[in-house]
Scaffold this motif. Structure first.
Motif, PDB file in Angstrom:
ATOM      1  N   HIS A  36       2.351 -10.644  10.982  1.00  0.00           N
ATOM      2  CA  HIS A  36       2.744  -9.568  10.071  1.00  0.00           C
ATOM      3  C   HIS A  36       2.870 -10.141   8.669  1.00  0.00           C
ATOM      4  O   HIS A  36       2.988 -11.351   8.470  1.00  0.00           O
ATOM      5  CB  HIS A  36       4.070  -8.957  10.511  1.00  0.00           C
ATOM      6  CG  HIS A  36       5.141  -9.985  10.759  1.00  0.00           C
ATOM      7  ND1 HIS A  36       5.913 -10.491   9.756  1.00  0.00           N
ATOM      8  CD2 HIS A  36       5.510 -10.627  11.886  1.00  0.00           C
ATOM      9  CE1 HIS A  36       6.741 -11.396  10.252  1.00  0.00           C
ATOM     10  NE2 HIS A  36       6.505 -11.507  11.543  1.00  0.00           N
ATOM     11  N   CYS A  37       2.838  -9.242   7.691  1.00  0.00           N
ATOM     12  CA  CYS A  37       2.985  -9.660   6.304  1.00  0.00           C
ATOM     13  C   CYS A  37       4.400 -10.214   6.092  1.00  0.00           C
ATOM     14  O   CYS A  37       5.367  -9.534   6.424  1.00  0.00           O
ATOM     15  CB  CYS A  37       2.747  -8.472   5.383  1.00  0.00           C
ATOM     16  SG  CYS A  37       3.218  -8.766   3.667  1.00  0.00           S
ATOM     17  N   PRO A  38       4.535 -11.453   5.572  1.00  0.00           N
ATOM     18  CA  PRO A  38       5.873 -12.013   5.401  1.00  0.00           C
ATOM     19  C   PRO A  38       6.681 -11.246   4.349  1.00  0.00           C
ATOM     20  O   PRO A  38       7.909 -11.337   4.313  1.00  0.00           O
ATOM     21  CB  PRO A  38       5.599 -13.451   4.961  1.00  0.00           C
ATOM     22  CG  PRO A  38       4.190 -13.494   4.510  1.00  0.00           C
ATOM     23  CD  PRO A  38       3.478 -12.374   5.196  1.00  0.00           C
ATOM     24  N   GLU A  39       6.000 -10.450   3.521  1.00  0.00           N
ATOM     25  CA  GLU A  39       6.699  -9.734   2.446  1.00  0.00           C
ATOM     26  C   GLU A  39       7.233  -8.376   2.935  1.00  0.00           C
ATOM     27  O   GLU A  39       8.415  -8.104   2.858  1.00  0.00           O
ATOM     28  CB  GLU A  39       5.729  -9.532   1.265  1.00  0.00           C
ATOM     29  CG  GLU A  39       6.398  -9.123  -0.025  1.00  0.00           C
ATOM     30  CD  GLU A  39       7.424 -10.145  -0.505  1.00  0.00           C
ATOM     31  OE1 GLU A  39       7.218 -11.353  -0.275  1.00  0.00           O
ATOM     32  OE2 GLU A  39       8.433  -9.719  -1.081  1.00  0.00           O
ATOM     33  N   CYS A  40       6.339  -7.510   3.465  1.00  0.00           N
ATOM     34  CA  CYS A  40       6.772  -6.155   3.830  1.00  0.00           C
ATOM     35  C   CYS A  40       6.902  -5.981   5.341  1.00  0.00           C
ATOM     36  O   CYS A  40       7.355  -4.927   5.810  1.00  0.00           O
ATOM     37  CB  CYS A  40       5.795  -5.113   3.271  1.00  0.00           C
ATOM     38  SG  CYS A  40       4.160  -5.190   4.015  1.00  0.00           S
ATOM     39  N   GLY A  41       6.513  -6.982   6.141  1.00  0.00           N
ATOM     40  CA  GLY A  41       6.682  -6.900   7.591  1.00  0.00           C
ATOM     41  C   GLY A  41       5.639  -6.064   8.304  1.00  0.00           C
ATOM     42  O   GLY A  41       5.700  -5.908   9.523  1.00  0.00           O
ATOM     43  N   ARG A  61      -4.693 -10.035  -1.026  1.00  0.00           N
ATOM     44  CA  ARG A  61      -3.463  -9.244  -1.115  1.00  0.00           C
ATOM     45  C   ARG A  61      -3.224  -8.467   0.165  1.00  0.00           C
ATOM     46  O   ARG A  61      -4.174  -8.047   0.834  1.00  0.00           O
ATOM     47  CB  ARG A  61      -3.532  -8.266  -2.294  1.00  0.00           C
ATOM     48  CG  ARG A  61      -3.498  -8.984  -3.627  1.00  0.00           C
ATOM     49  CD  ARG A  61      -3.468  -8.013  -4.776  1.00  0.00           C
ATOM     50  NE  ARG A  61      -3.466  -8.731  -6.044  1.00  0.00           N
ATOM     51  CZ  ARG A  61      -2.376  -9.285  -6.586  1.00  0.00           C
ATOM     52  NH1 ARG A  61      -1.223  -9.175  -5.982  1.00  0.00           N
ATOM     53  NH2 ARG A  61      -2.450  -9.940  -7.717  1.00  0.00           N
ATOM     54  N   CYS A  62      -1.946  -8.230   0.500  1.00  0.00           N
ATOM     55  CA  CYS A  62      -1.578  -7.419   1.667  1.00  0.00           C
ATOM     56  C   CYS A  62      -2.078  -5.986   1.457  1.00  0.00           C
ATOM     57  O   CYS A  62      -1.919  -5.420   0.373  1.00  0.00           O
ATOM     58  CB  CYS A  62      -0.057  -7.428   1.861  1.00  0.00           C
ATOM     59  SG  CYS A  62       0.531  -6.235   3.081  1.00  0.00           S
ATOM     60  N   ARG A  63      -2.676  -5.387   2.522  1.00  0.00           N
ATOM     61  CA  ARG A  63      -3.218  -4.039   2.393  1.00  0.00           C
ATOM     62  C   ARG A  63      -2.104  -3.019   2.127  1.00  0.00           C
ATOM     63  O   ARG A  63      -2.314  -2.038   1.419  1.00  0.00           O
ATOM     64  CB  ARG A  63      -3.964  -3.662   3.683  1.00  0.00           C
ATOM     65  CG  ARG A  63      -4.693  -2.335   3.608  1.00  0.00           C
ATOM     66  CD  ARG A  63      -5.349  -2.003   4.949  1.00  0.00           C
ATOM     67  NE  ARG A  63      -6.475  -2.872   5.256  1.00  0.00           N
ATOM     68  CZ  ARG A  63      -7.710  -2.693   4.781  1.00  0.00           C
ATOM     69  NH1 ARG A  63      -7.962  -1.697   3.969  1.00  0.00           N
ATOM     70  NH2 ARG A  63      -8.681  -3.507   5.103  1.00  0.00           N
ATOM     71  N   LYS A  64      -0.919  -3.254   2.701  1.00  0.00           N
ATOM     72  CA  LYS A  64       0.172  -2.291   2.578  1.00  0.00           C
ATOM     73  C   LYS A  64       0.904  -2.430   1.236  1.00  0.00           C
ATOM     74  O   LYS A  64       0.984  -1.483   0.460  1.00  0.00           O
ATOM     75  CB  LYS A  64       1.143  -2.492   3.748  1.00  0.00           C
ATOM     76  CG  LYS A  64       2.399  -1.646   3.722  1.00  0.00           C
ATOM     77  CD  LYS A  64       2.274  -0.450   4.651  1.00  0.00           C
ATOM     78  CE  LYS A  64       3.531   0.402   4.640  1.00  0.00           C
ATOM     79  NZ  LYS A  64       4.699  -0.312   5.151  1.00  0.00           N
ATOM     80  N   CYS A  65       1.453  -3.641   0.974  1.00  0.00           N
ATOM     81  CA  CYS A  65       2.357  -3.777  -0.161  1.00  0.00           C
ATOM     82  C   CYS A  65       1.690  -4.435  -1.369  1.00  0.00           C
ATOM     83  O   CYS A  65       2.266  -4.462  -2.458  1.00  0.00           O
ATOM     84  CB  CYS A  65       3.611  -4.561   0.229  1.00  0.00           C
ATOM     85  SG  CYS A  65       3.314  -6.298   0.584  1.00  0.00           S
ATOM     86  N   GLY A  66       0.464  -4.968  -1.173  1.00  0.00           N
ATOM     87  CA  GLY A  66      -0.235  -5.554  -2.308  1.00  0.00           C
ATOM     88  C   GLY A  66       0.279  -6.918  -2.721  1.00  0.00           C
ATOM     89  O   GLY A  66      -0.183  -7.492  -3.706  1.00  0.00           O
TER      90      GLY A  66
HETATM   91 ZN   LIG Z   1       2.769  -6.644   2.815  1.00  0.00          ZN
END
Ligand SMILES: [Zn+2]
Length: 248
Positions: A36-41, A61-66
């Protein structure tokens, strides 16, 4: 063909190594939960989890939170693929290749974890040393004792150093040295020697430039990993060259 197959395998294994490198020092399970993305989970979907390709398509970049994804992930995937490909080319389809791939994957994990956290986890070094020993013996049954003697000699030598100079070396380095002996036999000693040379060189340069205060601040596992890779590919050539230079 084998080199290409090994390189593709390296991309996949490299992706797994990223998980190991992130989770093992933090004592998280490597199998659960999924990445999972370490930033937004946000869980990472299979289409965003293709080694190298996804990173490039997502432009890092993360697809969800960028949030920016560390370039360490694609770099480790690429490094693993290159070294796996080189091993496939050099060793062909053999037990030696399997041993080489396990050693390369292990050394990449240990080097990055040591660089980031200053530790060489027993849960990686122990099992990998055992696997390395078994593969060494399968590849060279008559020489089984060489790998035991090498592991004990390399580990013992480092233990003597660690006891006489505790600030410079830890027990993790000792165990990693033993692991190199289990994989590489006598070339494990060469790996440590090359590592020490590189460590002294880099340490000296960093001391001179004022980037570090003490040489002991350097993680020796990183340099041993480098020495291990060099010895794996070029160990016999280096020893032969040395013997020629000293005139034996
Ligand atoms: Zn993210």
């Amino acid at each position: 063909m084998i080199a290409l197959a090994a390189a593709v395998l390296g991309l996949v294994i490299g992706s797994f190594l990223n998980v190991v490198i992130y989770r093992v020092p933090r004592r998280h399970s490597v199998v659960w939960p999924a990445s999972h993305c370490p930033e937004c989970g946000e869980p990472i979907t299979p289409r965003d989890n293709i080694p190298l390709v996804s990173y490039l398509l997502l432009r890092g970049r993360c697809r969800k939170c960028g949030e920016r994804i560390s370039p360490r992930y694609p770099l480790i995937e690429a490094l693993t693929a290159i070294l796996f490909g080189a091993a496939g080319y050099q060793f062909g389809l053999s037990v030696g290749l399997l041993s080489a791939l396990v050693l390369i994957a292990t050394l990449i994990c240990l080097a990055v974890i040591d660089l980031e956290h200053g530790l060489l986890p027993n849960v990686i070094v122990g099992p990998c040393a055992a696997v390395g020993f078994v593969l060494s013996v399968i590849g060279d049954p008559a020489g089984w004792w060489v790998y035991i003697v090498s592991a004990l000699a390399v580990g013992g030598g480092l233990l003597a150093l660690a006891l006489s100079y505790p600030a410079g070396m830890g027990m993790g380095d000792v165990k990693m040295g033993g692991m190199l002996g289990a994989f590489l036999g006598p070339y494990g000693a060469l790996a440590v020697f090359i590592g020490a040379l590189c460590g002294a060189l880099v340490g000296g340069l960093l001391l001179l430039s004022g980037k570090i205060r003490r040489r002991s601040a350097l993680p020796f596992g990183v340099f041993m990993a480098l020495g291990g890779v060099v010895s794996l590919f070029e160990g016999p050539e280096i020893v032969a060259l040395y013997l020629r230079l000293v005139g034996v």
